[in-house]
Design an enzyme around this catalytic site. Structure first.
Site, short mmCIF file in Angstrom:
data_model
loop_
_atom_site.label_atom_id
_atom_site.label_comp_id
_atom_site.label_asym_id
_atom_site.label_seq_id
_atom_site.Cartn_x
_atom_site.Cartn_y
_atom_site.Cartn_z
CB THR A 219 -0.85 -0.07 1.29
OG1 THR A 219 -1.75 -1.14 1.15
CG2 THR A 219 -1.58 1.21 1.62
NE ARG A 247 -8.77 -7.76 3.16
CZ ARG A 247 -7.73 -6.95 3.20
NH1 ARG A 247 -7.46 -6.14 2.20
NH2 ARG A 247 -6.91 -6.94 4.25
CG ASP A 250 -5.54 -1.28 6.98
OD1 ASP A 250 -5.41 -2.09 6.02
OD2 ASP A 250 -4.63 -0.52 7.34
N1 ASP Z 1 -3.36 -2.72 4.57
C1 ASP Z 1 -3.63 -3.19 3.24
C2 ASP Z 1 -4.83 -4.10 3.29
O1 ASP Z 1 -4.94 -4.90 4.20
C3 ASP Z 1 -2.48 -3.92 2.63
C4 ASP Z 1 -1.15 -3.18 2.69
O2 ASP Z 1 -0.97 -2.30 3.53
O3 ASP Z 1 -0.27 -3.45 1.88
O4 ASP Z 1 -5.64 -4.03 2.41
#
Ligand code: ASP
Length: 352
Positions: A219, A247, A250
């Protein structure tokens, strides 16, 4: 009091407050800090098992170059007296347009071989926020999150409704296959193979297998403090590889993936989303500062080094407090990150 009023009117005249008038609160708290001329910006490009031994020099310099390009865009906005919200949005847009990160162009694949993107943004001055979840056709989800915050009465929109709203707002729409990249598609196939075997052997829900989850992160996010004392944060992601379609992690959840409050700090999270939602990571850091008087560093350590791992999750955050102090805290082997302060000093990091 007269000084505060004069400085507010000055900001409105020269920095166009009218254009970003909050649509969610008719009586925003206007927690504008005293103007300090102090500004700073911090970004991340995801946390995970990022080890030097797995990195080629070419890959490492490509990541560093993109992190620098992105943060410099936000830095210039802040240096010229622009808003932290603009800095956050424009900086994240650069990372969304790069295939290197798991956001926008480089988004990971769901188990249905689709790309579903989530994003959010928050204004620390008004506590207004915008978020979008599970979109498949909006080129830059961070722009959609901001449009939801400023041009709709809502905080969060999802799926087709969010996409139609993006179209109405004139945001760039792409065919879903714009998000196809061979690297991410191959990653999905590899993870599917491993997870199939894991599921057969252990009968566990494979998504939670700690041995393979690390290859799923990436992310992007940004937190900024502008010259007017306003904090903002934003986060954008493709989620986690092989997530079930539908899905939501966060990143678009205000308080988990993103939070900003002029009285405390601005935070953007990255990591295993299910745990970051349950730990309310971004808001928890702000709350520890507000209610327990912890420093940003102490609050971030409490949440990232204790609370999240105790639940079984991992990842990290980047954050700035109202005085411009910056923190990058993570409990994984690495996190792509960069900071710039008001002196123009740049720092880039990848490993612990
Ligand atoms: N937090 C993100 C998620 O669970 C994934 C990530 O931070 O790479 O969708």
């Amino acid at each position: 009091m007269r000084k505060i009023l004069a400085s507010f009117l000055f900001s409105c005249l020269f920095f166009n407050c009218g254009e970003t008038a909050p649509s969610q609160n008719s009586m925003p708290p206007f927690n504008t800090n005293e103007k300090t001329n102090n500004f700073s910006i911090i970004i991340h490009g995801g946390a995970g098992t990022i080890l030097k031994k797995n990195m080629t020099p070419e890959k490492e310099s490509a990541y560093k170059a993109k992190l620098e390009e992105a943060i410099r865009v936000g830095y210039i906005i802040l240096k010229n007296g622009g808003s932290s919200l603009d800095a956050v949005e424009k900086t994240i847009t650069i990372m969304e347009d790069s295939p290197l990160f798991n956001a926008g162009k480089g988004a990971v694949f769901t188990n249905a071989e689709t790309n579903e993107l989530d994003a959010s943004i928050m204004d620390g001055k008004t506590l207004n926020a915008g978020a979008s979840a599970s979109t498949t056709t909006v080129k830059n989800p961070i722009k959609l999150a901001r449009a939801i915050m400023e041009k709709s009465p809502h905080v969060m929109m999802a799926g087709r409704g969010a996409e139609l709203f993006a179209e109405e707002q004139g945001l760039q729409i792409v065919a879903p296959d714009y998000f196809y990249t061979e690297r991410r598609f191959n990653a999905l196939q590899n993870i599917k193979k491993t997870e199939d075997t894991e599921v057969k052997q252990s009968n566990k829900q494979s998504f939670y297998n700690p041995d393979i989850k690390d290859s799923k992160f990436g992310t992007v996010g940004c937190a900024a403090l502008d010259k007017h004392g306003n904090l903002a944060a934003g986060t954008s992601t493709g989620g986690m590889t092989n997530k079930r379609w539908g899905r939501v992690g966060d990143s678009p959840i205000i308080g988990a993936g993103t939070y900003a409050n002029n009285n405390t700090c601005a935070v953007s999270s990255t990591g295993w989303g299910e745990y970051f939602i349950r730990a309310m990571v971004a808001h928890d850091i702000s709350a520890l500062m507000a209610y327990k008087n912890l420093s940003l560093k102490e609050a971030a350590q409490e949440v990232i080094q204790k609370k999240v791992p105790q639940l079984g999750g991992d990842g990290g955050i980047v954050a700035i407090d109202k005085d411009g102090n910056m923190v990058a805290e993570f409990n994984t082997a690495g996190m792509y990150r960069a900071t710039m302060n008001d002196k123009g000093e740049l720092s880039i990091g990848i490993y612990k």
